[in-house]
Design a protein around this motif. Structure first.
Motif, PDB file in Angstrom:
ATOM      1  N   UNK A 111      27.094 -27.082  45.353  1.00  0.00           N
ATOM      2  CA  UNK A 111      25.926 -27.847  44.942  1.00  0.00           C
ATOM      3  C   UNK A 111      24.737 -27.369  45.769  1.00  0.00           C
ATOM      4  N   UNK A 112      23.552 -27.444  45.197  1.00  0.00           N
ATOM      5  CA  UNK A 112      22.377 -26.944  45.905  1.00  0.00           C
ATOM      6  C   UNK A 112      21.162 -27.800  45.593  1.00  0.00           C
ATOM      7  N   UNK A 113      20.212 -27.785  46.530  1.00  0.00           N
ATOM      8  CA  UNK A 113      18.916 -28.431  46.295  1.00  0.00           C
ATOM      9  C   UNK A 113      17.909 -27.432  45.752  1.00  0.00           C
ATOM     10  N   UNK A 114      18.330 -26.186  45.559  1.00  0.00           N
ATOM     11  CA  UNK A 114      17.440 -25.141  45.066  1.00  0.00           C
ATOM     12  C   UNK A 114      16.943 -25.422  43.659  1.00  0.00           C
ATOM     13  N   UNK A 115      15.770 -24.906  43.357  1.00  0.00           N
ATOM     14  CA  UNK A 115      15.135 -25.188  42.065  1.00  0.00           C
ATOM     15  C   UNK A 115      15.877 -24.560  40.892  1.00  0.00           C
ATOM     16  N   UNK A 116      16.630 -23.490  41.141  1.00  0.00           N
ATOM     17  CA  UNK A 116      17.333 -22.804  40.056  1.00  0.00           C
ATOM     18  C   UNK A 116      18.837 -23.059  40.092  1.00  0.00           C
ATOM     19  N   UNK A 117      19.252 -24.097  40.764  1.00  0.00           N
ATOM     20  CA  UNK A 117      20.683 -24.377  40.904  1.00  0.00           C
ATOM     21  C   UNK A 117      21.264 -24.962  39.618  1.00  0.00           C
ATOM     22  N   UNK A 118      22.443 -24.483  39.240  1.00  0.00           N
ATOM     23  CA  UNK A 118      23.152 -25.052  38.087  1.00  0.00           C
ATOM     24  C   UNK A 118      23.756 -26.405  38.448  1.00  0.00           C
ATOM     25  N   UNK A 119      24.301 -26.490  39.662  1.00  0.00           N
ATOM     26  CA  UNK A 119      24.879 -27.737  40.162  1.00  0.00           C
ATOM     27  C   UNK A 119      23.912 -28.351  41.169  1.00  0.00           C
ATOM     28  N   UNK A 120      23.056 -29.217  40.701  1.00  0.00           N
ATOM     29  CA  UNK A 120      22.048 -29.842  41.547  1.00  0.00           C
ATOM     30  C   UNK A 120      22.676 -30.949  42.397  1.00  0.00           C
ATOM     31  N   UNK A 121      22.367 -30.963  43.682  1.00  0.00           N
ATOM     32  CA  UNK A 121      22.789 -32.074  44.534  1.00  0.00           C
ATOM     33  C   UNK A 121      22.164 -33.363  43.999  1.00  0.00           C
ATOM     34  N   UNK A 131      16.756 -34.949  42.717  1.00  0.00           N
ATOM     35  CA  UNK A 131      17.986 -35.263  43.452  1.00  0.00           C
ATOM     36  C   UNK A 131      18.466 -36.678  43.128  1.00  0.00           C
ATOM     37  N   UNK A 132      17.538 -37.582  42.850  1.00  0.00           N
ATOM     38  CA  UNK A 132      17.885 -38.986  42.628  1.00  0.00           C
ATOM     39  C   UNK A 132      17.946 -39.350  41.142  1.00  0.00           C
ATOM     40  N   UNK A 133      17.857 -38.345  40.294  1.00  0.00           N
ATOM     41  CA  UNK A 133      17.947 -38.575  38.854  1.00  0.00           C
ATOM     42  C   UNK A 133      19.399 -38.363  38.424  1.00  0.00           C
ATOM     43  N   UNK A 134      20.237 -39.379  38.630  1.00  0.00           N
ATOM     44  CA  UNK A 134      21.668 -39.229  38.363  1.00  0.00           C
ATOM     45  C   UNK A 134      22.008 -39.356  36.884  1.00  0.00           C
ATOM     46  N   UNK A 135      21.211 -40.120  36.141  1.00  0.00           N
ATOM     47  CA  UNK A 135      21.377 -40.143  34.695  1.00  0.00           C
ATOM     48  C   UNK A 135      22.287 -41.216  34.137  1.00  0.00           C
ATOM     49  N   UNK A 155      30.780 -27.010  48.626  1.00  0.00           N
ATOM     50  CA  UNK A 155      29.737 -26.449  49.481  1.00  0.00           C
ATOM     51  C   UNK A 155      28.379 -27.011  49.074  1.00  0.00           C
ATOM     52  N   UNK A 156      27.746 -27.767  49.980  1.00  0.00           N
ATOM     53  CA  UNK A 156      26.417 -28.329  49.741  1.00  0.00           C
ATOM     54  C   UNK A 156      25.379 -27.434  50.422  1.00  0.00           C
ATOM     55  N   UNK A 157      24.567 -26.767  49.632  1.00  0.00           N
ATOM     56  CA  UNK A 157      23.562 -25.844  50.165  1.00  0.00           C
ATOM     57  C   UNK A 157      22.200 -26.534  50.149  1.00  0.00           C
ATOM     58  N   UNK A 158      21.657 -26.777  51.331  1.00  0.00           N
ATOM     59  CA  UNK A 158      20.416 -27.544  51.465  1.00  0.00           C
ATOM     60  C   UNK A 158      19.237 -26.593  51.624  1.00  0.00           C
ATOM     61  N   UNK A 159      18.957 -25.845  50.576  1.00  0.00           N
ATOM     62  CA  UNK A 159      17.856 -24.887  50.623  1.00  0.00           C
ATOM     63  C   UNK A 159      16.610 -25.476  49.989  1.00  0.00           C
ATOM     64  N   UNK A 160      15.478 -24.894  50.345  1.00  0.00           N
ATOM     65  CA  UNK A 160      14.175 -25.287  49.803  1.00  0.00           C
ATOM     66  C   UNK A 160      13.758 -26.714  50.174  1.00  0.00           C
ATOM     67  N   UNK A 161      14.369 -27.291  51.193  1.00  0.00           N
ATOM     68  CA  UNK A 161      13.926 -28.604  51.683  1.00  0.00           C
ATOM     69  C   UNK A 161      13.721 -28.514  53.185  1.00  0.00           C
ATOM     70  N   UNK A 162      12.849 -29.356  53.725  1.00  0.00           N
ATOM     71  CA  UNK A 162      12.565 -29.289  55.158  1.00  0.00           C
ATOM     72  C   UNK A 162      13.679 -29.941  55.964  1.00  0.00           C
ATOM     73  N   UNK A 163      13.645 -29.695  57.272  1.00  0.00           N
ATOM     74  CA  UNK A 163      14.705 -30.170  58.162  1.00  0.00           C
ATOM     75  C   UNK A 163      14.801 -31.689  58.178  1.00  0.00           C
ATOM     76  N   UNK A 164      13.674 -32.372  58.131  1.00  0.00           N
ATOM     77  CA  UNK A 164      13.704 -33.840  58.195  1.00  0.00           C
ATOM     78  C   UNK A 164      14.452 -34.425  57.012  1.00  0.00           C
ATOM     79  N   UNK A 165      14.116 -33.946  55.821  1.00  0.00           N
ATOM     80  CA  UNK A 165      14.777 -34.485  54.634  1.00  0.00           C
ATOM     81  C   UNK A 165      16.235 -34.023  54.568  1.00  0.00           C
ATOM     82  N   UNK A 166      16.498 -32.790  55.014  1.00  0.00           N
ATOM     83  CA  UNK A 166      17.882 -32.287  55.027  1.00  0.00           C
ATOM     84  C   UNK A 166      18.754 -33.159  55.919  1.00  0.00           C
ATOM     85  N   UNK A 167      18.224 -33.530  57.081  1.00  0.00           N
ATOM     86  CA  UNK A 167      18.990 -34.388  57.994  1.00  0.00           C
ATOM     87  C   UNK A 167      19.236 -35.757  57.362  1.00  0.00           C
ATOM     88  N   UNK A 168      18.220 -36.320  56.730  1.00  0.00           N
ATOM     89  CA  UNK A 168      18.383 -37.624  56.075  1.00  0.00           C
ATOM     90  C   UNK A 168      19.415 -37.533  54.953  1.00  0.00           C
TER      91      UNK A 168
END
Length: 584
Positions: free
Chosen positions: A185-195, A382-386, A411-424
């Motif tokens: 799963x990834x936070x990346x903008x082009x991820x197929x499996x969005x966190x 990220x919060x749009x679970x549907x 595997x959760x890949x926390x890319x394209x987000x800042x450290x503060x939000x990644x930690x949260x």
């Protein structure tokens, strides 16, 4: 080889060599045979024909026991450890073992560890950049999935990392066994499996982390926000009456203050800008006797500095205040969105009378700004679970591949987000997982590993203790083992980790570390570490570590085999990228 013991101290013996041997004895294990006693030692120093051997434990009936009660006598015989004794030390006699790596001191003899002792205890993996941490972790996990005649089908390994370096190492795990699966799963903008995170499964503490709460008074606002969003999501007649009641009560509380008419008008307009209904808004037509006026025009100020339609305003507002109804504000998980949450927060702010308290207003506005920023950023997805789900369904959805397969490595890949939000985000996931495992009917029914790469980004000495009363990583470190929630901390900066969490780790893999501050921290904080272990790791090659803790009988230098396939963690090739052929 060994002639005689010349001296015995509290924890070591000095032994004279028969001759100036060319054999490389340093760090080898030896046995002191003294009648029925067989005491294990390790060669620590060699100086001018004298060998310093540290006592480690003793063998009784073929089994090794750490620590010694009685030391050998001066007449004890000293010899190199034999094959049978070595096998006991490296796990040959354990039928619940897996390979950790190889022993470079004993011709690459396989070093095995007990699966329970390793995987049911918190672990820490330290090492400089380039020391082989990622390669070592990748190989270690791969070894678990290549145990002969056994498959860890029910394993649950969650990896949190800011890059996708582990993807290459694990994405083909299905080729080892068709029962194995891997998900990323990834936070990346082009991820197929969005966190994804369902908002209704988040607790007050989770929102405190996401909205970066800095004062305890903000907690009560979040609690009010959640109770309101749960109520408003029903969108029935009672909800409409409750909204009107809250708006009307807020307006009345401002209307009868000692402020100037201009300031009162500004505050009421501010309330109605954020919170409004069909009956209460700035454009609604307010009926008078024989005429109607738009609500905003009722607040025109006359020559005396008062509202010309003060009585009309009061009468219209009072009809919406319902003091007889006991409103149900218990939070019940229900489907809602960030937009719904913003509306609920706005109503929470007016219901608490925060407009009249400068300090509280400032703290409340900070929450409002953060939530609004989150709702209008790319992070909103990220919060749009549907769809609505409970915690069990959410965890199951993460693990399942299709309708009939499960993934062992997620595997959760926390890319394209800042450290503060990644930690949260990591805190929210870990708290949710811990609560889920803690609530299972059978304790430890679903053991789950949290592997935190670059752990110093998340596991810190935060202000959570002062705001929430606890830190989720410290709570998992103290209580997680009981419920099967285990952490593996992988970092190059151990000094930035929470001391409480480090103190609860039972297993350590220490790759080469050179920074004096980190070395001093490890020496002070890591349980039962010796100066010898510290010295050993200073001269380690890349991919080699000092392993010790509950998983090991004794601390040992272990060479990790190259993972296959390898993770994408190697340095960029400067030569190939920079250099081109050129001829004059």
């Amino acid at each position: 080889m060994f002639k005689e013991i010349t001296a015995i101290s509290k924890n070591y013996a000095m032994v004279e060599l028969e001759n100036q041997s060319n054999d490389d004895l340093l760090n080898l294990n030896v046995i002191f045979e003294d009648g029925a006693k067989k005491i294990l030692g390790e060669v620590e120093e060699i100086d001018n024909g004298q060998v310093k051997i540290t006592f480690l434990g003793e063998f009784r009936d073929g089994r090794f026991y750490s620590g010694i009660i009685r030391k050998p006598t001066l007449s004890a015989k000293v010899r190199i450890i034999n094959q049978e004794e070595l096998g006991e030390l490296v796990g040959d006699n354990d039928d619940k073992s897996m390979v950790l790596g190889l022993s470079p001191l004993y011709n690459d003899y396989p070093v095995k560890i007990n699966i329970d002792e390793m995987w049911s205890n918190h672990s820490a993996i330290f090492g400089n950049t380039g020391s082989g941490k990622t390669y070592g972790v990748s190989r270690f996990v791969q070894n678990l999935f290549t145990i002969p005649d056994k498959i860890p089908f029910n394993s649950n390994i969650f990896i949190f990392n800011n890059t996708n370096e582990y993807d290459n190492a694990f994405k083909s795990i299905n080729s080892i066994n068709i029962n194995y699966n891997y998900k990323m799963y990834s936070t990346g903008s082009e991820s197929d499996n969005q966190i994804k995170l369902p908002l209704w499964l988040l607790s007050v503490d989770d929102y405190a982390n996401l909205l970066d709460v800095t004062d305890y008074s903000q907690i009560s606002i979040i609690e009010k926000m959640l109770s309101l969003v749960s109520t408003f999501a029903r969108n029935d007649e009672e909800t409409k009456r409750y909204k009107n009641h809250l708006i009307a009560s807020a307006i009345v509380s401002v209307l009868y203050t000692n402020q100037t008419a201009g300031r009162i008008r500004d505050q009421i307009f501010s309330i109605l800008a954020d919170c409004h209904t069909d009956e209460l808004n700035l454009d609604v037509e307010v009926p008078g006797i024989g005429y109607t006026r738009q609500f905003r025009k009722c607040f025109e100020i006359d020559s005396k500095g008062e509202f010309a339609e003060r009585i009309l305003i009061a009468e219209y507002i009072q009809q919406f205040i319902d003091k007889s109804t006991r409103w149900n504000e218990d939070y019940v998980p229900i489907y809602f969105t960030l937009d719904d949450l913003e509306v609920a927060l706005n109503f929470a702010l007016i219901s608490e009378g925060l407009l009249l308290n400068e300090k509280s207003y400032s703290e409340a506005m900070a929450l409002k700004v953060r939530l609004h920023t989150l709702n209008n950023s790319s992070l909103k997805k990220i919060f749009d679970y549907g769809k609505f789900c409970n915690a069990s369904e959410f965890i199951t959805d993460i693990i399942m591949v299709g309708s009939d397969k499960r993934a062992q490595i997620i595997n959760f890949v926390l890319e394209e987000i800042d450290d503060r939000f990644a930690k949260a985000l990591v805190k929210v996931y870990c708290r949710m997982i811990f609560k889920f495992c803690k609530g299972l009917p059978t304790r430890g029914a679903m053991p789950l590993h949290l592997m935190l790469e670059e752990a110093h980004r998340y596991v810190q000495n935060d202000n959570d203790i002062n705001i929430l009363g606890y830190n989720i990583f410290e709570r998992i470190a103290k209580e997680g083992r009981k419920f099967g929630v285990i952490m593996d901390l992988i970092t190059q900066r151990p000094t930035e980790l929470s001391e409480t969490v480090i103190s609860q780790c039972s297993n350590f893999l220490i790759f080469k570390i050179t920074h004096p501050t980190d070395l001093d921290y490890i020496r002070k904080m890591v349980p039962n570490i010796s100066a010898d272990v510290i010295e050993k790791q200073k001269s380690l090659q890349s991919g080699t570590c000092v392993a010790f803790g509950r998983m090991m009988k004794i601390p040992m230098i272990v060479k990790m085999q190259l993972p296959s396939p390898e993770p994408q963690s190697a340095n960029a090739s400067i030569y190939n990228k920079w250099m081109i052929e050129w001829k004059k």
